[in-house]
Design an enzyme around this catalytic site. Structure first.
Site, PDB file in Angstrom:
ATOM      1  N   HIS A 132     -17.219  -8.997  -2.778  1.00 44.71           N
ATOM      2  CA  HIS A 132     -18.405  -8.145  -2.644  1.00 44.71           C
ATOM      3  C   HIS A 132     -18.165  -7.067  -1.595  1.00 44.71           C
ATOM      4  O   HIS A 132     -17.420  -7.271  -0.640  1.00 44.71           O
ATOM      5  CB  HIS A 132     -19.686  -8.954  -2.361  1.00 44.71           C
ATOM      6  CG  HIS A 132     -19.851  -9.503  -0.994  1.00 44.71           C
ATOM      7  ND1 HIS A 132     -19.853 -10.857  -0.708  1.00 44.71           N
ATOM      8  CD2 HIS A 132     -20.059  -8.895   0.201  1.00 44.71           C
ATOM      9  CE1 HIS A 132     -20.050 -11.037   0.576  1.00 44.71           C
ATOM     10  NE2 HIS A 132     -20.174  -9.868   1.163  1.00 44.71           N
ATOM     11  N   GLU A 137     -22.820  -8.025  -5.088  1.00 43.40           N
ATOM     12  CA  GLU A 137     -22.170  -9.266  -5.502  1.00 43.40           C
ATOM     13  C   GLU A 137     -21.482  -9.068  -6.865  1.00 43.40           C
ATOM     14  O   GLU A 137     -21.751  -8.083  -7.553  1.00 43.40           O
ATOM     15  CB  GLU A 137     -23.225 -10.372  -5.604  1.00 43.40           C
ATOM     16  CG  GLU A 137     -23.945 -10.665  -4.288  1.00 43.40           C
ATOM     17  CD  GLU A 137     -23.088 -11.444  -3.297  1.00 43.40           C
ATOM     18  OE1 GLU A 137     -21.887 -11.654  -3.556  1.00 43.40           O
ATOM     19  OE2 GLU A 137     -23.624 -11.838  -2.245  1.00 43.40           O
TER      20      GLU A 137
HETATM   21  C1  GLP Z   1     -21.257  -9.342   4.758  1.00 40.10           C
HETATM   22  C2  GLP Z   1     -21.550  -7.853   4.777  1.00 40.10           C
HETATM   23  C3  GLP Z   1     -20.415  -7.061   4.195  1.00 40.10           C
HETATM   24  C4  GLP Z   1     -19.111  -7.507   4.828  1.00 40.10           C
HETATM   25  C5  GLP Z   1     -18.854  -8.953   4.510  1.00 40.10           C
HETATM   26  C6  GLP Z   1     -17.549  -9.472   5.076  1.00 40.10           C
HETATM   27  O1  GLP Z   1     -21.631  -9.957   3.590  1.00 40.10           O
HETATM   28  N1  GLP Z   1     -22.746  -7.516   4.105  1.00 40.10           N
HETATM   29  O2  GLP Z   1     -20.652  -5.685   4.395  1.00 40.10           O
HETATM   30  O3  GLP Z   1     -18.080  -6.709   4.360  1.00 40.10           O
HETATM   31  O4  GLP Z   1     -19.919  -9.708   5.051  1.00 40.10           O
HETATM   32  O5  GLP Z   1     -17.714  -9.907   6.381  1.00 40.10           O
HETATM   33  P1  GLP Z   1     -16.545 -10.163   7.402  1.00 40.10           P
HETATM   34  O6  GLP Z   1     -16.015  -8.840   7.750  1.00 40.10           O
HETATM   35  O7  GLP Z   1     -17.195 -10.831   8.583  1.00 40.10           O
HETATM   36  O8  GLP Z   1     -15.559 -11.036   6.722  1.00 40.10           O
END
Ligand code: GLP
Length: 237
Positions: A132, A137
């Site tokens: 995503h 999603e």
């Molecule tokens: C969340 C955010 C996304 C992000 C993703 C990954 O769901 N809405 O924008 O890219 O998490 O997070 P992380 O960078 O902590 O792995």
């Protein structure tokens, strides 16, 4: 699309941070699209470090964040507004009114607001383990603009690490759509760690597969830079 494999997330942060600060110096009126999560943290740290050292001003910079949970106040530490203040905004001379976050109230006009500001010059993106981007999603309609979403169990589980318990994770969010993201003029995607390998592998197949929303970046007309670390790369090979 260009792929960069660097040793660590710290190195990725330093490199993207450097590139963004250079761009802000060239265009003090730049429009930045910002992401939350752990992926861009080192980028924000580097932007702050270089900008303070080189006296770079953000008073004319406009920002649009990708997404925000529904139902969390700005003062809630898990809200994305709090995250941005805490990791980036408070260190630099941004004007509060230059920050935009999607909400129930403004979501219908969010894409129009982006357009009116001249469009997003640089969009930073993280990626979920299921591919995503923002909160788009798997099997999201690619034509979707900013909209409300029900978070999947997978995302709620992934994001629960930031909350005291999984029950506190909101079940809804407002997110830029894939169409909104694809309008950006340049995109930096950050994917680090083994749990992102499968999603990145799908992107690198070079086509759009709706089961991995991030693979829509193959359809982008703009420059897309994909930054991954060694660990993520190991899982792709
Ligand atoms: C969340 C955010 C996304 C992000 C993703 C990954 O769901 N809405 O924008 O890219 O998490 O997070 P992380 O960078 O902590 O792995």
């Amino acid at each position: 699309m260009e792929l960069y494999v660097l040793r660590s997330k710290e190195e990725i942060g330093l490199e993207i941070g450097r590139r963004i600060v250079e761009r802000v110096k060239q265009n003090p009126y730049i429009v930045l699209g910002l992401a939350t999560g752990s992926s861009p943290l080192f980028t924000y740290e580097a932007i702050v470090k270089y900008s303070l050292a080189e006296n770079v001003s953000y008073k004319n910079v406009t920002t649009f964040n990708l997404d925000e949970y529904v139902g969390l106040e700005e003062t809630n530490k898990q809200s994305y507004r709090y995250f941005m203040n805490d990791n980036l905004f408070k260190y630099l001379d941004f004007k509060k009114e230059s920050h935009h976050f999607p909400s129930i109230e403004n979501m219908m006009g969010y894409d129009e607001d982006i357009k009116k500001s001249g469009g997003i010059d640089i969009q930073i993106l993280g990626i979920g383990s299921n591919g995503h981007i923002a909160f788009n999603e798997p099997f999201t309609n690619i034509d979707e603009k900013t909209h409300i979403v029900e978070l999947t169990e997978n995302t709620i589980k992934d994001n629960s690490r930031f909350f005291k318990s999984i029950n506190e994770v909101p079940t809804k969010a407002i997110t830029m759509g894939l169409n909104t993201i694809l309008q950006s003029k340049e995109i930096f995607l950050i994917a680090t760690g083994k749990n992102k390998s499968m999603a990145v592998k799908k992107i690198l197949e070079g086509k759009y597969d709706p089961s991995c929303p991030a693979s829509c970046l193959n359809l982008a007309k703009c420059k897309v830079h994909v930054y991954i670390d060694d660990e993520c790369y190991e899982g792709i090979k």
